[in-house]
Design a protein around this motif. Structure first.
Motif, PDB file in Angstrom:
ATOM      1  N   LEU A 105     -55.038  44.655  73.509  1.00 47.93           N
ATOM      2  CA  LEU A 105     -55.157  43.260  73.926  1.00 47.93           C
ATOM      3  C   LEU A 105     -54.164  42.373  73.176  1.00 47.93           C
ATOM      4  O   LEU A 105     -53.622  42.772  72.137  1.00 47.93           O
ATOM      5  CB  LEU A 105     -56.577  42.752  73.679  1.00 47.93           C
ATOM      6  CG  LEU A 105     -57.688  43.290  74.578  1.00 47.93           C
ATOM      7  CD1 LEU A 105     -58.981  42.536  74.297  1.00 47.93           C
ATOM      8  CD2 LEU A 105     -57.313  43.173  76.052  1.00 47.93           C
ATOM      9  N   GLY A 107     -52.729  39.862  70.728  1.00 42.48           N
ATOM     10  CA  GLY A 107     -53.120  39.453  69.384  1.00 42.48           C
ATOM     11  C   GLY A 107     -53.716  40.571  68.547  1.00 42.48           C
ATOM     12  O   GLY A 107     -54.046  40.382  67.378  1.00 42.48           O
ATOM     13  N   ALA A 108     -53.861  41.754  69.137  1.00 45.38           N
ATOM     14  CA  ALA A 108     -54.465  42.870  68.395  1.00 45.38           C
ATOM     15  C   ALA A 108     -53.548  43.342  67.269  1.00 45.38           C
ATOM     16  O   ALA A 108     -54.009  43.832  66.237  1.00 45.38           O
ATOM     17  CB  ALA A 108     -54.773  44.022  69.344  1.00 45.38           C
ATOM     18  N   GLY A 109     -52.255  43.178  67.498  1.00 46.36           N
ATOM     19  CA  GLY A 109     -51.301  43.599  66.477  1.00 46.36           C
ATOM     20  C   GLY A 109     -50.323  44.660  66.962  1.00 46.36           C
ATOM     21  O   GLY A 109     -49.721  45.373  66.147  1.00 46.36           O
ATOM     22  N   THR A 111     -47.277  44.441  68.439  1.00 46.56           N
ATOM     23  CA  THR A 111     -45.869  44.259  68.087  1.00 46.56           C
ATOM     24  C   THR A 111     -45.651  44.534  66.594  1.00 46.56           C
ATOM     25  O   THR A 111     -44.728  45.253  66.208  1.00 46.56           O
ATOM     26  CB  THR A 111     -45.410  42.830  68.458  1.00 46.56           C
ATOM     27  OG1 THR A 111     -45.703  42.616  69.852  1.00 46.56           O
ATOM     28  CG2 THR A 111     -43.932  42.649  68.235  1.00 46.56           C
ATOM     29  N   THR A 112     -46.538  43.986  65.795  1.00 46.98           N
ATOM     30  CA  THR A 112     -46.451  44.217  64.352  1.00 46.98           C
ATOM     31  C   THR A 112     -46.570  45.706  64.033  1.00 46.98           C
ATOM     32  O   THR A 112     -45.809  46.252  63.232  1.00 46.98           O
ATOM     33  CB  THR A 112     -47.581  43.452  63.624  1.00 46.98           C
ATOM     34  OG1 THR A 112     -47.640  42.126  64.135  1.00 46.98           O
ATOM     35  CG2 THR A 112     -47.357  43.421  62.129  1.00 46.98           C
ATOM     36  N   ARG A 138     -45.496  37.530  77.339  1.00 48.54           N
ATOM     37  CA  ARG A 138     -45.799  36.602  76.251  1.00 48.54           C
ATOM     38  C   ARG A 138     -44.509  35.909  75.818  1.00 48.54           C
ATOM     39  O   ARG A 138     -43.518  36.570  75.509  1.00 48.54           O
ATOM     40  CB  ARG A 138     -46.395  37.382  75.073  1.00 48.54           C
ATOM     41  CG  ARG A 138     -47.032  36.477  74.045  1.00 48.54           C
ATOM     42  CD  ARG A 138     -47.654  37.299  72.953  1.00 48.54           C
ATOM     43  NE  ARG A 138     -48.371  36.456  72.004  1.00 48.54           N
ATOM     44  CZ  ARG A 138     -49.061  36.943  70.985  1.00 48.54           C
ATOM     45  NH1 ARG A 138     -49.111  38.245  70.786  1.00 48.54           N
ATOM     46  NH2 ARG A 138     -49.672  36.126  70.177  1.00 48.54           N
ATOM     47  N   GLN A 144     -39.802  38.270  68.955  1.00 46.77           N
ATOM     48  CA  GLN A 144     -40.640  38.712  67.815  1.00 46.77           C
ATOM     49  C   GLN A 144     -40.269  40.141  67.412  1.00 46.77           C
ATOM     50  O   GLN A 144     -40.108  40.446  66.226  1.00 46.77           O
ATOM     51  CB  GLN A 144     -42.118  38.636  68.216  1.00 46.77           C
ATOM     52  CG  GLN A 144     -43.081  38.902  67.060  1.00 46.77           C
ATOM     53  CD  GLN A 144     -44.523  39.088  67.550  1.00 46.77           C
ATOM     54  OE1 GLN A 144     -44.814  38.921  68.743  1.00 46.77           O
ATOM     55  NE2 GLN A 144     -45.412  39.444  66.634  1.00 46.77           N
ATOM     56  N   LYS A 246     -55.927  44.746  60.798  1.00 44.78           N
ATOM     57  CA  LYS A 246     -56.594  43.655  60.065  1.00 44.78           C
ATOM     58  C   LYS A 246     -57.765  44.141  59.218  1.00 44.78           C
ATOM     59  O   LYS A 246     -58.739  43.435  59.012  1.00 44.78           O
ATOM     60  CB  LYS A 246     -57.009  42.550  61.041  1.00 44.78           C
ATOM     61  CG  LYS A 246     -55.797  42.103  61.888  1.00 44.78           C
ATOM     62  CD  LYS A 246     -56.081  40.993  62.838  1.00 44.78           C
ATOM     63  CE  LYS A 246     -54.937  40.903  63.852  1.00 44.78           C
ATOM     64  NZ  LYS A 246     -55.081  39.858  64.839  1.00 44.78           N
ATOM     65  N   ASP A 248     -57.476  44.542  56.248  1.00 47.42           N
ATOM     66  CA  ASP A 248     -57.343  43.826  54.977  1.00 47.42           C
ATOM     67  C   ASP A 248     -58.231  42.597  54.974  1.00 47.42           C
ATOM     68  O   ASP A 248     -58.503  42.015  53.933  1.00 47.42           O
ATOM     69  CB  ASP A 248     -55.880  43.413  54.757  1.00 47.42           C
ATOM     70  CG  ASP A 248     -55.301  42.683  55.975  1.00 47.42           C
ATOM     71  OD1 ASP A 248     -55.444  43.215  57.095  1.00 47.42           O
ATOM     72  OD2 ASP A 248     -54.719  41.605  55.804  1.00 47.42           O
ATOM     73  N   GLY A 273     -52.401  44.533  56.534  1.00 53.56           N
ATOM     74  CA  GLY A 273     -51.719  43.288  56.216  1.00 53.56           C
ATOM     75  C   GLY A 273     -50.641  42.986  57.228  1.00 53.56           C
ATOM     76  O   GLY A 273     -50.381  43.798  58.131  1.00 53.56           O
ATOM     77  N   GLU A 274     -50.013  41.825  57.072  1.00 55.67           N
ATOM     78  CA  GLU A 274     -49.004  41.417  58.053  1.00 55.67           C
ATOM     79  C   GLU A 274     -47.646  42.041  57.779  1.00 55.67           C
ATOM     80  O   GLU A 274     -46.799  42.127  58.654  1.00 55.67           O
ATOM     81  CB  GLU A 274     -48.884  39.894  58.054  1.00 55.67           C
ATOM     82  CG  GLU A 274     -50.200  39.222  58.419  1.00 55.67           C
ATOM     83  CD  GLU A 274     -50.020  37.776  58.849  1.00 55.67           C
ATOM     84  OE1 GLU A 274     -48.989  37.460  59.478  1.00 55.67           O
ATOM     85  OE2 GLU A 274     -50.912  36.964  58.530  1.00 55.67           O
TER      86      GLU A 274
HETATM   87  P1  GDP Z   1     -49.874  41.688  69.668  1.00 60.08           P
HETATM   88  O1  GDP Z   1     -50.149  40.489  70.524  1.00 60.08           O
HETATM   89  O2  GDP Z   1     -50.871  42.770  69.923  1.00 60.08           O
HETATM   90  O3  GDP Z   1     -48.473  42.161  69.780  1.00 60.08           O
HETATM   91  O4  GDP Z   1     -50.126  41.234  68.168  1.00 60.08           O
HETATM   92  P2  GDP Z   1     -49.077  40.844  67.033  1.00 60.08           P
HETATM   93  O5  GDP Z   1     -48.388  42.049  66.531  1.00 60.08           O
HETATM   94  O6  GDP Z   1     -48.225  39.735  67.514  1.00 60.08           O
HETATM   95  O7  GDP Z   1     -50.049  40.345  65.894  1.00 60.08           O
HETATM   96  C1  GDP Z   1     -50.898  39.233  66.031  1.00 60.08           C
HETATM   97  C2  GDP Z   1     -51.144  38.636  64.667  1.00 60.08           C
HETATM   98  O8  GDP Z   1     -51.898  39.526  63.867  1.00 60.08           O
HETATM   99  C3  GDP Z   1     -49.871  38.369  63.895  1.00 60.08           C
HETATM  100  O9  GDP Z   1     -49.986  37.140  63.230  1.00 60.08           O
HETATM  101  C4  GDP Z   1     -49.798  39.521  62.903  1.00 60.08           C
HETATM  102  O10 GDP Z   1     -49.100  39.168  61.732  1.00 60.08           O
HETATM  103  C5  GDP Z   1     -51.238  39.760  62.632  1.00 60.08           C
HETATM  104  N1  GDP Z   1     -51.529  41.134  62.193  1.00 60.08           N
HETATM  105  C6  GDP Z   1     -51.218  42.283  62.797  1.00 60.08           C
HETATM  106  N2  GDP Z   1     -51.668  43.349  62.113  1.00 60.08           N
HETATM  107  C7  GDP Z   1     -52.285  42.853  61.013  1.00 60.08           C
HETATM  108  C8  GDP Z   1     -52.966  43.449  59.897  1.00 60.08           C
HETATM  109  O11 GDP Z   1     -53.134  44.656  59.759  1.00 60.08           O
HETATM  110  N3  GDP Z   1     -53.478  42.591  58.971  1.00 60.08           N
HETATM  111  C9  GDP Z   1     -53.342  41.237  59.098  1.00 60.08           C
HETATM  112  N4  GDP Z   1     -53.876  40.490  58.161  1.00 60.08           N
HETATM  113  N5  GDP Z   1     -52.728  40.667  60.126  1.00 60.08           N
HETATM  114  C10 GDP Z   1     -52.193  41.455  61.069  1.00 60.08           C
END
Ligand code: GDP
Ligand code: MG
Length: 440
Positions: A105, A107-109, A111-112, A138, A144, A246, A248, A273-274
């Motif tokens: 979904l 915001g799940a993370g 891309t990160t 998006r 990003q 997340k 952390d 973490g981020e």
């Molecule tokens: P996407 O929409 O699934 O691609 O999600 P993103 O990669 O853009 O991440 C959404 C937000 O969650 C960003 O602000 C990331 O920095 C944050 N984020 C992703 N993984 C983690 C994590 O393991 N820990 C923390 N604290 N934040 C995370």
């Protein structure tokens, strides 16, 4: 944590030698509430409780000297099992590149985690990944990923947001072959909720590139929702692994527990973490400790082990002084020892005592204690108070009643006499000490 919930119940069974079915039931009620509170799927909780009950009520606990600890141990082990073993392996394709598709979904993370995973593959496995920007919806999603690529000094493949994700993915693999990138990590689009359009698009990408792994990225903070999400993605695409992000944060871990058992898909990595190096192999054991609040549990166990309660100690001292220490007091003492835990385990916990244990001069096996207990319980009230009346025929009767031998009974009587003698010496010594103090 779970430990707080259990504390009251543990307190209650602390002084007992054995855990009854009712005790376990009460503890399990607390465990159940705690798990639901931690947002664990209720079906998962139900199954879990059933399994723990089966184990906890059985032999294992009844023979144990520390019922509370034992139940916690069972809960801990079952929690761990529920989340599966540690599995951070990533597939390797026979013919490179290995293709990984990231789904989840918004915001799940994803891309990160795409960046983190690429970093992990390079650092730990010496690989050369290509990152693929296939989220064309998006705003700024492509940018990003490009920023992440720059941070890592890794190539990012993109065709802008006017080309379909399927086309982007296909061309990316072509590009990877030309550039000798051995991994291709495709960052796909997410929505706020699971919907058909999203699933259809992801299925098309899957069909087109036949990924070696489909990693579902799930936000651990979303609890039960994460489970429904995982189920939908798994049903539509067949997920090969979960990345829990997340962790952390201040999450209670319910998602981790449920996802694994509902989707039967291993949780492979944890986002901590981020930053781009904040990716770890997922450790079921750590997660179980976290859910249980193991820190609390450890202090709890410590407390239980310094269990000799003050009043009893005082009373005992008085008895020792007046020489009115009886077999009933002896039984009481045994119970206290029991409530403290298996003796060798106890010794392990005391700093410096592990060595002492190695000397093997402390003869404290569980069976021996059980025997002693049985013998004392076979004595009449009068015999317990006045052991000197225990003649040969009484010894025979006691042995028979306790399932021991006359020799066992003799030995205990002798030990008891010696113990009383020793107590007398000790109290005399203490009196002397007190006197000495008075002269200073
Ligand atoms: P996407 O929409 O699934 O691609 O999600 P993103 O990669 O853009 O991440 C959404 C937000 O969650 C960003 O602000 C990331 O920095 C944050 N984020 C992703 N993984 C983690 C994590 O393991 N820990 C923390 N604290 N934040 C995370
Ligand atoms: Mg994204």
């Amino acid at each position: 944590g779970l430990a707080d919930r259990l504390q009251g119940t543990l307190q209650k069974i602390r002084g007992k030698g054995k855990v009854s079915e009712a005790d376990v039931k009460e503890m399990m009620r607390e465990v159940r509430l705690a798990l639901l509170e931690a947002d664990v799927n209720f079906k998962v909780v139900k199954e879990f409780i059933k399994r723990v009950k089966e184990r906890a009520v059985g032999q294992e606990v009844l023979q144990s000297l520390t019922p509370g600890q034992q139940v916690i141990k069972v809960v801990h082990e079952e929690l761990k099992d529920l989340m599966g073993g540690e599995q951070s392996k990533i597939a390797v394709a026979n013919r490179p590149p290995t293709v990984i598709m990231m789904v989840g979904l918004q915001g799940a993370g994803k891309t990160t985690t795409t960046g983190k995973l690429a970093n992990h593959l390079r650092k730990k496995h010496n690989r050369k990944p290509l990152l693929v920007a296939a989220d064309i919806y998006r705003p700024a999603a492509i940018q990003q990923l490009e920023t992440i690529g720059k941070q890592l000094s890794m190539p990012v493949f993109s065709l802008g947001d006017q080309v379909s994700p399927v086309e982007i993915a296909k061309q990316a693999i072509q590009k990877a072959k030309e550039e000798h990138n051995d991994y291709v990590i495709i960052d796909t689009a997410g929505r706020l909720h699971v919907d058909e359009a999203l699933m259809n698009e992801l299925e098309e990408v899957k069909e087109a590139v036949k990924p070696d792994e489909i990693f579902l990225v799930v936000d651990a903070m979303t609890g039960q929702d994460a489970v429904n999400v995982a189920e939908s993605f798994n049903n539509a695409l067949g997920v090969s692994g979960v990345v829990l992000t997340k962790l952390d944060g201040d999450t209670r871990g319910g998602a981790a527990l449920s996802i694994r058992s509902v989707t039967d898909t291993p949780i492979k990595f944890a986002g901590m973490g981020e930053k781009l190096d904040a990716l770890e192999a997922f450790h079921p054991e750590r997660m179980a400790s976290r859910i249980l609040g193991m820190g609390d549990v450890l202090t709890l166990i410590e407390k239980a082990q310094s269990t000799v309660d003050e009043e009893k100690a005082k009373e005992l001292e008085k008895k020792m002084r007046t020489m009115s220490f009886t077999f009933d007091d002896f039984l009481d003492q045994l119970d206290q020892v029991r409530s403290m835990g298996p003796l060798d385990e106890l010794l392990d916990m005391i700093p410096g005592m592990n060595k002492a244990k190695g000397m093997k001069n402390i003869n404290v096996d569980d069976k021996q204690i059980g025997k002693v207990e049985a013998i004392i319980r076979s004595m009449t009230k009068d015999e317990k108070l006045h052991p000197e009346v225990i003649n040969a025929s009484r010894r025979k009767r006691i042995a028979l009643g306790s399932g021991t031998t006359v020799q066992d009974v003799n030995r205990l009587l002798k030990q008891f006499e010696e113990m009383k003698k020793m107590m007398k010496q000790m109290t005399n010594m203490q009196k002397g000490k007190k006197k000495g103090k008075g002269f200073n």
